[in-house]
Design a protein around this motif. Structure first.
Motif, PDB file in Angstrom:
ATOM      1  N   LEU A 176       1.060  -1.415  -0.028  1.00  0.00           N
ATOM      2  CA  LEU A 176      -0.131  -0.067   0.279  1.00  0.00           C
ATOM      3  C   LEU A 176       0.850   1.239  -0.067  1.00  0.00           C
ATOM      4  CD1 LEU A 176      -2.930  -1.065   2.361  1.00  0.00           C
ATOM      5  CD2 LEU A 176      -2.926  -0.679  -0.081  1.00  0.00           C
ATOM      6  N   ARG A 177       2.088   1.258   0.758  1.00  0.00           N
ATOM      7  CA  ARG A 177       2.721   2.386   0.672  1.00  0.00           C
ATOM      8  C   ARG A 177       3.458   2.445  -0.683  1.00  0.00           C
ATOM      9  NH1 ARG A 177       6.204   2.672   6.350  1.00  0.00           N
ATOM     10  NH2 ARG A 177       4.514   2.958   7.657  1.00  0.00           N
ATOM     11  N   GLN A 180       0.962   4.393  -2.608  1.00  0.00           N
ATOM     12  CA  GLN A 180       0.941   5.804  -2.105  1.00  0.00           C
ATOM     13  C   GLN A 180       2.038   6.686  -2.531  1.00  0.00           C
ATOM     14  OE1 GLN A 180       0.273   4.638   2.163  1.00  0.00           O
ATOM     15  NE2 GLN A 180      -1.386   5.996   1.916  1.00  0.00           N
ATOM     16  N   GLU A 214      -9.007  -2.135  -0.379  1.00  0.00           N
ATOM     17  CA  GLU A 214      -7.964  -1.608   0.216  1.00  0.00           C
ATOM     18  C   GLU A 214      -7.171  -0.475  -0.758  1.00  0.00           C
ATOM     19  OE1 GLU A 214      -5.371  -3.962   3.647  1.00  0.00           O
ATOM     20  OE2 GLU A 214      -5.402  -4.823   1.534  1.00  0.00           O
ATOM     21  N   LYS A 217      -9.668   2.469  -1.112  1.00  0.00           N
ATOM     22  CA  LYS A 217      -9.416   3.257   0.218  1.00  0.00           C
ATOM     23  C   LYS A 217      -8.197   4.122   0.326  1.00  0.00           C
ATOM     24  CE  LYS A 217      -9.082   1.541   4.026  1.00  0.00           C
ATOM     25  NZ  LYS A 217      -9.348   0.780   5.102  1.00  0.00           N
ATOM     26  N   TYR A 218      -7.124   3.598  -0.013  1.00  0.00           N
ATOM     27  CA  TYR A 218      -5.857   4.314   0.324  1.00  0.00           C
ATOM     28  C   TYR A 218      -5.728   5.206  -0.792  1.00  0.00           C
ATOM     29  CZ  TYR A 218      -4.495   1.754   4.681  1.00  0.00           C
ATOM     30  OH  TYR A 218      -4.410   1.204   5.774  1.00  0.00           O
ATOM     31  N   SER A 221      -7.765   8.535  -0.585  1.00  0.00           N
ATOM     32  CA  SER A 221      -7.221   9.446   0.287  1.00  0.00           C
ATOM     33  C   SER A 221      -5.947  10.041   0.014  1.00  0.00           C
ATOM     34  CB  SER A 221      -7.044   8.478   1.754  1.00  0.00           C
ATOM     35  OG  SER A 221      -6.158   7.658   1.518  1.00  0.00           O
ATOM     36  N   THR A 222      -4.937   9.366  -0.536  1.00  0.00           N
ATOM     37  CA  THR A 222      -4.004   9.672  -1.028  1.00  0.00           C
ATOM     38  C   THR A 222      -3.809  10.777  -2.130  1.00  0.00           C
ATOM     39  OG1 THR A 222      -2.619   7.714  -0.255  1.00  0.00           O
ATOM     40  CG2 THR A 222      -1.366   9.197  -1.474  1.00  0.00           C
TER      41      THR A 222
END
Length: 498
Positions: A176-177, A180, A214, A217-218, A221-222
């Motif tokens: 996920l990072r 991002q 996931e 969602k991430y 927001s990012t």
């Protein structure tokens, strides 16, 4: 031989911070030896100058007078300028020329880029071992372009730092990072990172490394936070509501206007840009994918990124420079395998060929560096003009577009009594009616002005039937002219023009 084994195994002092010192020294050498910047870097280098020297007086900023074709974000320039400010402040107290402020911001940017490369190197070591890490560093060191560009204030280099960070998260398993970091790179610095984000994101979804819910969602927001940040900062700086990279995306992809700056064939990245920039690592990276299947899930999405980018007619190496670190990882795996099997029949010849290719790559990088060193005649011309006239009399220098694009920035300018003009649209005939003290331009002869000296620039490479087989041809490119109505100018000792 024992030393070679130590280096190849990643032991001795050439490990950990030693590797970083090696890459950092090379990048710093490039920055110091070729300190000037070209037109592609002009926005960020002028922005960093203005942030440092004009602070909140936005009306004095260069981008308001010369906005460029498309707007760019100030965020990268702000980050580098803020961290450079203490050193620049001390230099200003001691009246150190602004040129050294240029070196400061470039070296700091290089530190940021190489720190992100350090994070990647550490993950390469953890995932593939010390030996692969050692070859990853050595292959990077003998390549020219990645380290040369690492300190250049291009949007692509700000994005490269985030791409390296994304690769390190990817190897670490922080998926996920990874997403991002790529989103921030795409939204703020380079919209074309959407292609890399899409290919890597698809690979993560297909491998079930992240779930769709996931990821959405991430990502949302990012994206929202990144858009909000860049719109807030850049709307203030550009004095209008603005998301810079959206305008770049519209200009390049929707309007397809980038092709006005030249086009290349669809295969250019694979047949020219990557071979020139990666050198021996280019064939090794393809071999690595066959010899070590662990790298394939990482290489394929990056390879797809380059394929997708090849559809855009306008091509430059800096557009795909983010692919090189990952390709170097694959190449280092191949080099490590050849090293391990160097004593076996058949492998020993391949190993010798690889070592020879390392030397050829090093020589090629040296030649490319010499060419690049001579590729900033405008910067050298302005420096020579400052050195030649040390009088306290006020003088006005007109800088034409070619000179400005080949090394001149606000960091190159001196304080009073020097003044500068970059006024565009002045015909050669009109200069005679203007009261400029000096002219720096690409014309050898201008009525009313005496040609004082010329600065050579790199023209082309020429093959020759002797050693070395390649020579670099230089030609006069920037000419300095003095106003013939000014006796103080004519009284100085000038070398003249060829």
């Amino acid at each position: 031989m024992a030393r070679a084994k130590t280096v190849a195994a990643g032991g001795g002092w050439l490990s950990g911070w030693g590797w970083d010192l090696l890459l950092g020294s090379i990048a710093a050498f490039y920055a110091v030896m070729a300190p000037y910047t070209k037109v592609e870097e002009s926005f960020n280098v002028q922005a960093m100058h203005d942030i440092i020297y004009h602070t909140y007086h936005i009306e004095k900023y260069d981008h308001l007078e010369f906005p460029g074709v498309v707007p760019r974000t100030f965020i990268g320039a702000f980050i580098i300028s803020i961290f450079s400010s203490p050193a620049v402040f001390i230099m200003r107290l001691f009246h150190v020329p602004k040129f050294y402020s240029l070196l400061t911001v470039r070296l700091l940017l290089g530190c940021v880029t190489l720190m992100s490369l350090r994070f990647l190197r550490i993950q390469v070591k953890r995932k593939f071992g010390n030996q692969t890490e050692a070859f990853f560093v050595l292959l990077t060191a003998i390549q020219f372009h990645l380290l040369f560009y690492s300190s250049r204030p291009l949007p692509n280099i700000f994005a490269l730092a985030l791409v390296n960070l994304a690769y390190s998260f990817w190897f670490k398993g922080s998926y996920l990072r990874t997403v991002q970091a790529l989103i921030v790179a795409a939204v703020i610095f380079r919209c074309d990172m959407i292609l890399l984000l899409g290919s890597i994101g698809l690979a993560l979804l297909m491998s079930r490394s992240v779930s769709l819910l996931e990821a959405v969602k991430y990502s949302i927001s990012t994206v929202l936070m990144s858009i909000g940040f860049t719109v807030l900062v850049d709307s203030i700086m550009w004095r209008r509501i603005l998301w810079p990279e959206f305008e770049v995306l519209w200009f390049n992809s929707v309007l397809n206007r980038s092709s006005e700056w030249g086009i290349h064939s669809v295969h250019w990245y694979f047949t020219s840009a990557l071979p020139r920039s990666m050198l021996v690592a280019y064939p090794l990276c393809m071999v690595g994918a066959f010899l070590d299947r662990r790298i394939v899930p990482y290489m394929l999405p990056v390879f797809l990124f380059v394929v997708l980018y090849s559809k855009l007619p306008h091509k430059e190496l800096r557009f795909i420079i983010g692919s090189i670190p990952m390709f170097n990882v694959s190449a280092s795996l191949a080099a490590s395998r050849l090293y391990n099997n160097r004593k076996k029949a058949g492998w020993n010849l391949l190993y010798i060929l690889m070592l020879g290719s390392f030397l050829v790559s090093l020589g090629s990088s040296a030649v490319t560096f010499i060419a690049s060193y001579n590729n900033y005649p405008g910067g050298y011309a302005l420096k020579a003009l400052h050195a030649a006239d040390s009088s306290l009399k006020e003088k006005m220098v007109h800088i034409d577009a070619f000179t400005a694009m080949s090394g001149v920035s606000r960091f190159s300018e001196n304080e009073y009594p020097w003044r500068y003009s970059k006024e565009e649209g002045i015909s050669i005939e009109e200069f005679q009616k203007r009261n400029f003290t000096y002219l720096l331009n690409e014309h050898r002869s201008i009525s009313g002005y005496k040609c004082l000296f010329a600065v050579d620039g790199f023209s082309r490479a020429k093959l020759q039937p002797r050693l070395p087989p390649l020579s670099l041809v230089k030609e006069p490119m920037v000419f300095a002219h003095g106003n013939m109505r000014d006796p103080d100018v004519l009284s100085l000792n000038w070398p003249g023009c060829p």
